[in-house]
Design an enzyme around this catalytic site. Structure first.
Site, PDB file in Angstrom:
ATOM      1  N   SER A   1       3.855  -2.073  10.267  1.00 36.54           N
ATOM      2  CA  SER A   1       5.307  -2.187  10.453  1.00 36.54           C
ATOM      3  C   SER A   1       5.865  -3.561  10.060  1.00 36.54           C
ATOM      4  O   SER A   1       6.780  -4.068  10.701  1.00 36.54           O
ATOM      5  CB  SER A   1       5.693  -1.832  11.897  1.00 36.54           C
ATOM      6  OG  SER A   1       5.317  -0.501  12.192  1.00 36.54           O
TER       7      SER A   1
ATOM      8  N   GLY B   1       2.975   2.389  10.802  1.00 35.04           N
ATOM      9  CA  GLY B   1       3.952   3.462  10.639  1.00 35.04           C
ATOM     10  C   GLY B   1       4.673   3.841  11.915  1.00 35.04           C
ATOM     11  O   GLY B   1       5.329   4.880  11.986  1.00 35.04           O
TER      12      GLY B   1
ATOM     13  N   GLY C   1       3.119  -1.003   4.199  1.00 35.45           N
ATOM     14  CA  GLY C   1       3.251   0.415   3.852  1.00 35.45           C
ATOM     15  C   GLY C   1       4.690   0.759   3.515  1.00 35.45           C
ATOM     16  O   GLY C   1       5.193   0.449   2.432  1.00 35.45           O
ATOM     17  N   GLY C   2       5.379   1.363   4.476  1.00 33.68           N
ATOM     18  CA  GLY C   2       6.728   1.894   4.257  1.00 33.68           C
ATOM     19  C   GLY C   2       7.704   0.929   3.599  1.00 33.68           C
ATOM     20  O   GLY C   2       8.428   1.304   2.663  1.00 33.68           O
TER      21      GLY C   2
ATOM     22  N   ASN D   1       0.873  -1.173   0.000  1.00 37.25           N
ATOM     23  CA  ASN D   1       0.000   0.000   0.000  1.00 37.25           C
ATOM     24  C   ASN D   1       0.906   1.216   0.000  1.00 37.25           C
ATOM     25  O   ASN D   1       1.490   1.553   1.024  1.00 37.25           O
ATOM     26  CB  ASN D   1      -0.896  -0.023   1.250  1.00 37.25           C
ATOM     27  CG  ASN D   1      -1.709   1.257   1.394  1.00 37.25           C
ATOM     28  OD1 ASN D   1      -1.791   2.052   0.456  1.00 37.25           O
ATOM     29  ND2 ASN D   1      -2.305   1.450   2.566  1.00 37.25           N
ATOM     30  N   TRP D   2       0.989   1.849  -1.148  1.00 37.92           N
ATOM     31  CA  TRP D   2       1.941   2.974  -1.278  1.00 37.92           C
ATOM     32  C   TRP D   2       1.440   4.254  -0.623  1.00 37.92           C
ATOM     33  O   TRP D   2       2.183   5.217  -0.510  1.00 37.92           O
ATOM     34  CB  TRP D   2       2.228   3.230  -2.758  1.00 37.92           C
ATOM     35  CG  TRP D   2       3.113   2.207  -3.386  1.00 37.92           C
ATOM     36  CD1 TRP D   2       3.615   1.075  -2.800  1.00 37.92           C
ATOM     37  CD2 TRP D   2       3.621   2.218  -4.728  1.00 37.92           C
ATOM     38  NE1 TRP D   2       4.392   0.393  -3.692  1.00 37.92           N
ATOM     39  CE2 TRP D   2       4.417   1.066  -4.882  1.00 37.92           C
ATOM     40  CE3 TRP D   2       3.472   3.085  -5.808  1.00 37.92           C
ATOM     41  CZ2 TRP D   2       5.064   0.769  -6.078  1.00 37.92           C
ATOM     42  CZ3 TRP D   2       4.111   2.791  -7.000  1.00 37.92           C
ATOM     43  CH2 TRP D   2       4.908   1.635  -7.125  1.00 37.92           C
ATOM     44  N   LYS D   3       0.175   4.312  -0.286  1.00 41.95           N
ATOM     45  CA  LYS D   3      -0.409   5.527   0.318  1.00 41.95           C
ATOM     46  C   LYS D   3      -0.110   6.725  -0.601  1.00 41.95           C
ATOM     47  O   LYS D   3      -0.134   6.567  -1.813  1.00 41.95           O
ATOM     48  CB  LYS D   3       0.120   5.715   1.743  1.00 41.95           C
ATOM     49  CG  LYS D   3      -0.055   4.434   2.582  1.00 41.95           C
ATOM     50  CD  LYS D   3       0.253   4.599   4.031  1.00 41.95           C
ATOM     51  CE  LYS D   3       0.057   3.257   4.746  1.00 41.95           C
ATOM     52  NZ  LYS D   3       0.215   3.366   6.188  1.00 41.95           N
TER      53      LYS D   3
ATOM     54  N   GLU E   1      -6.455   4.948   7.953  1.00 44.21           N
ATOM     55  CA  GLU E   1      -6.208   6.368   7.661  1.00 44.21           C
ATOM     56  C   GLU E   1      -7.436   7.006   7.026  1.00 44.21           C
ATOM     57  O   GLU E   1      -7.711   8.187   7.237  1.00 44.21           O
ATOM     58  CB  GLU E   1      -4.970   6.506   6.764  1.00 44.21           C
ATOM     59  CG  GLU E   1      -3.694   6.249   7.560  1.00 44.21           C
ATOM     60  CD  GLU E   1      -2.576   5.606   6.760  1.00 44.21           C
ATOM     61  OE1 GLU E   1      -2.620   5.613   5.517  1.00 44.21           O
ATOM     62  OE2 GLU E   1      -1.643   5.071   7.403  1.00 44.21           O
TER      63      GLU E   1
ATOM     64  N   GLU F   1      -5.103  -4.654  10.613  1.00 40.60           N
ATOM     65  CA  GLU F   1      -4.073  -3.643  10.828  1.00 40.60           C
ATOM     66  C   GLU F   1      -4.340  -2.918  12.146  1.00 40.60           C
ATOM     67  O   GLU F   1      -5.121  -1.957  12.177  1.00 40.60           O
ATOM     68  CB  GLU F   1      -4.077  -2.630   9.678  1.00 40.60           C
ATOM     69  CG  GLU F   1      -3.807  -3.235   8.326  1.00 40.60           C
ATOM     70  CD  GLU F   1      -3.229  -2.215   7.346  1.00 40.60           C
ATOM     71  OE1 GLU F   1      -2.181  -2.515   6.782  1.00 40.60           O
ATOM     72  OE2 GLU F   1      -3.815  -1.139   7.186  1.00 40.60           O
TER      73      GLU F   1
ATOM     74  N   HIS G   1      -9.245   1.583   4.943  1.00 39.88           N
ATOM     75  CA  HIS G   1      -7.974   1.698   5.666  1.00 39.88           C
ATOM     76  C   HIS G   1      -8.161   2.632   6.868  1.00 39.88           C
ATOM     77  O   HIS G   1      -8.943   3.585   6.804  1.00 39.88           O
ATOM     78  CB  HIS G   1      -6.895   2.244   4.716  1.00 39.88           C
ATOM     79  CG  HIS G   1      -5.533   2.136   5.294  1.00 39.88           C
ATOM     80  ND1 HIS G   1      -5.046   3.050   6.200  1.00 39.88           N
ATOM     81  CD2 HIS G   1      -4.560   1.202   5.142  1.00 39.88           C
ATOM     82  CE1 HIS G   1      -3.823   2.674   6.562  1.00 39.88           C
ATOM     83  NE2 HIS G   1      -3.503   1.563   5.931  1.00 39.88           N
TER      84      HIS G   1
END
Ligand code: 13P
Length: 250
Positions: A212, A173, A233-234, A9-11, A97, A167, A95
């Site tokens: 994470s 993150g 993510g990251g 998930n590149w956000k 966010e 999640e 999500h």
């Protein structure tokens, strides 16, 4: 057997040029992977080039959101059909966010899940509790409401196709991963909740863990009985790291 599904998930990261560079780097190194479903979810503006460049490869493309209406006066929104015609196969829905910053609720998420299936997209539905909720002993209550309300009324033909992503909000993150045992406990609970509504297919539904995940911890997480993949993510933003995550078996 549930086939593992590893999704990035590149956000809000990577324009379409950066997307192409990433895909050109990752496609050859992942071309031999057949036992894991590989998904990349770039921003909307990169989807066109991403689907074109990955056509015929083992990399599938997903969007990060969609709107539930097919067309009309909804400025700024994107329909499931638009994504499908573009060549997307998946869409992330709900999500944390989006729940936190954009007012998404279990009810809007429910509408989006229907819209995804109606367009031929596989929804990756995100659930998870905040730290406050975990501290108050409300994990089961929160996950139960997210599953029951989010998936309400879903037609039996779609049950086995849905992907759930657990999640925990406190692990996103933050570098603070749920321990493999903590994560698996939540996954077992989610499968039990899914079994209450989808008795026949709960064992087939893939549940990803997200929060994470990185090359250093993916193997142990994936070794758990009810963890069937990861939503990353990251650590999915760099090709070398994403490669290691997809090839978690070594
Ligand atoms: P991180 O892997 O950066 O913690 O993000 C997880 C996530 O939110 C994936 O959807």
């Amino acid at each position: 057997m549930r086939k593992p599904i590893m999704a990035g998930n590149w956000k809000l990261n990577k324009n379409h040029l950066e997307t192409l560079a990433f895909i050109d780097e990752i496609t050859p190194v992942l071309s031999g992977v057949g036992d894991v479903d590989i998904v990349i979810c770039p921003p909307f503006t990169s989807l066109n080039v991403a689907t074109a460049r990955t056509k015929g490869t083992n990399i599938k493309i997903g969007a990060q959101d969609l709107f539930w209406e097919k067309s009309g006066a909804y400025t700024g929104e994107i329909s499931g059909e638009m994504l499908k015609v573009l060549g997307c196969d998946y869409v992330i829905i709900g999500h944390s966010e989006r729940r936190q910053y954009f007012g998404e609720t279990n009810q809007t998420i429910n509408k989006k899940i229907f819209a995804a299936f109606a367009s031929g997209l596989i929804p990756i539905v995100c659930v998870g509790e905040t730290w406050q909720e975990r501290s108050a002993g409300q994990v089961e209550q929160v996950l139960s409401a997210q599953i029951r309300e989010g998936l309400q009324g879903l037609n039996a033909e779609y049950h086995g196709k849905i992907v759930i992503a657990y999640e925990p909000v406190w692990a996103i993150g933050t570098g603070q991963t749920a321990t493999p045992a903590q994560a698996n406990e939540a996954h077992v609970l989610l499968r039990k909740l899914l079994g209450e509504i989808f008795a026949e297919t709960a064992q087939d539904i893939r549940i990803q863990y997200g929060g994470s995940v990185k090359p250093e911890n993916v193997r142990e997480l994936m070794a758990q009985s009810d963890i069937d993949g990861a939503l990353i993510g990251g650590a999915a933003l760099k090709a070398a790291s994403f490669e290691k995550l997809v090839k978690f078996k070594g």
